[in-house]
Design a protein around this motif. Sequence first.
Motif, mmCIF file in Angstrom:
data_model
loop_
_atom_site.group_PDB
_atom_site.id
_atom_site.type_symbol
_atom_site.label_atom_id
_atom_site.label_comp_id
_atom_site.label_asym_id
_atom_site.label_seq_id
_atom_site.Cartn_x
_atom_site.Cartn_y
_atom_site.Cartn_z
ATOM 1 N N ALA A 136 0.842 -1.199 0.000
ATOM 2 C CA ALA A 136 0.000 0.000 0.000
ATOM 3 C C ALA A 136 0.876 1.248 0.000
ATOM 4 O O ALA A 136 2.008 1.219 0.483
ATOM 5 C CB ALA A 136 -0.908 0.005 1.225
ATOM 6 N N LEU A 178 -0.555 -5.384 2.268
ATOM 7 C CA LEU A 178 -1.977 -5.653 2.157
ATOM 8 C C LEU A 178 -2.201 -7.130 1.863
ATOM 9 O O LEU A 178 -1.546 -7.693 0.978
ATOM 10 C CB LEU A 178 -2.603 -4.823 1.027
ATOM 11 C CG LEU A 178 -2.641 -3.304 1.203
ATOM 12 C CD1 LEU A 178 -3.156 -2.646 -0.066
ATOM 13 C CD2 LEU A 178 -3.510 -2.922 2.391
ATOM 14 N N TRP A 212 -9.221 0.907 -4.020
ATOM 15 C CA TRP A 212 -7.832 0.498 -4.243
ATOM 16 C C TRP A 212 -7.501 0.736 -5.704
ATOM 17 O O TRP A 212 -8.126 0.140 -6.589
ATOM 18 C CB TRP A 212 -7.629 -0.984 -3.927
ATOM 19 C CG TRP A 212 -7.594 -1.325 -2.463
ATOM 20 C CD1 TRP A 212 -7.957 -0.533 -1.413
ATOM 21 C CD2 TRP A 212 -7.171 -2.568 -1.890
ATOM 22 N NE1 TRP A 212 -7.792 -1.190 -0.220
ATOM 23 C CE2 TRP A 212 -7.308 -2.456 -0.487
ATOM 24 C CE3 TRP A 212 -6.693 -3.768 -2.422
ATOM 25 C CZ2 TRP A 212 -6.987 -3.483 0.392
ATOM 26 C CZ3 TRP A 212 -6.379 -4.800 -1.562
ATOM 27 C CH2 TRP A 212 -6.514 -4.663 -0.167
ATOM 28 N N ILE A 257 -5.024 -0.152 -8.181
ATOM 29 C CA ILE A 257 -3.979 -1.162 -8.305
ATOM 30 C C ILE A 257 -3.105 -0.837 -9.508
ATOM 31 O O ILE A 257 -3.556 -0.924 -10.657
ATOM 32 C CB ILE A 257 -4.599 -2.562 -8.459
ATOM 33 C CG1 ILE A 257 -5.555 -2.848 -7.295
ATOM 34 C CG2 ILE A 257 -3.527 -3.630 -8.554
ATOM 35 C CD1 ILE A 257 -6.601 -3.888 -7.619
ATOM 36 N N VAL A 275 -1.966 0.944 -4.674
ATOM 37 C CA VAL A 275 -1.508 -0.421 -4.416
ATOM 38 C C VAL A 275 -0.567 -0.869 -5.531
ATOM 39 O O VAL A 275 -0.800 -0.578 -6.705
ATOM 40 C CB VAL A 275 -2.723 -1.388 -4.337
ATOM 41 C CG1 VAL A 275 -2.262 -2.815 -4.120
ATOM 42 C CG2 VAL A 275 -3.673 -0.957 -3.230
#
Length: 207
Positions: A47, A53, A101, A103, A129
């Motif tokens: 993170a 995470l 999130w 990503i 992330v």
Amino acid sequence: MQKLLVTLIAIVALVAGVVIYNGLPKEEPRALVYNPPRDLNPFMLQAHTGGQLANADLTGQWTFLFTGYTSCPDICPTTMADLGKAMPVLNSASDRPVRVWMISVDPQRDTLEKLEAYASYFGSEFVGVRAEHKDLYPFVNGLGLMYSIPEEGEVDYLVNHSSAIVLVNPEGQRHAIFKADHQPGQLPVVDTQQMIDDFQIIASQYN
């Protein structure tokens, strides 16, 4: 006698109302809802806050998962901005926290520092992330999403990736997927208002 008749009429009306109500079609989300929700394979990501995470970090909250990268010229900033604007309504639809999130599918260029600056710009509910490809690809693929990997040595490149948004429920399971709206001449992004409407239905039906 008259009182008895009035009482009987009231009871019949009540029963009829219940039957009619139950017979009405229930509002259903237009998103693809997994029934039953699907468990996620074990994962370990990073993170932008500096911590690790894992699956447990998805529990106790609703999480919108979106693949993107900080150098993305169009779909990513548009989707992130739309999610940021929708966040007050999304939060009001559930008594559980709502998180996003983002990503990164560009681990070669997206450091934690870059992700922190990028994700935090859109709000405190956003988490940047990342992971190296060996951990990232199985995770993204398990969500039903995809992304392209640049050739070795490439520096200036674009990353092709899914523009759909995956919704994870408070049990940490894949609950639904909001697919992008593909219209000629327009960016393939998720219809924000439809996503909001769908989430309100999903959250209200969630036990």
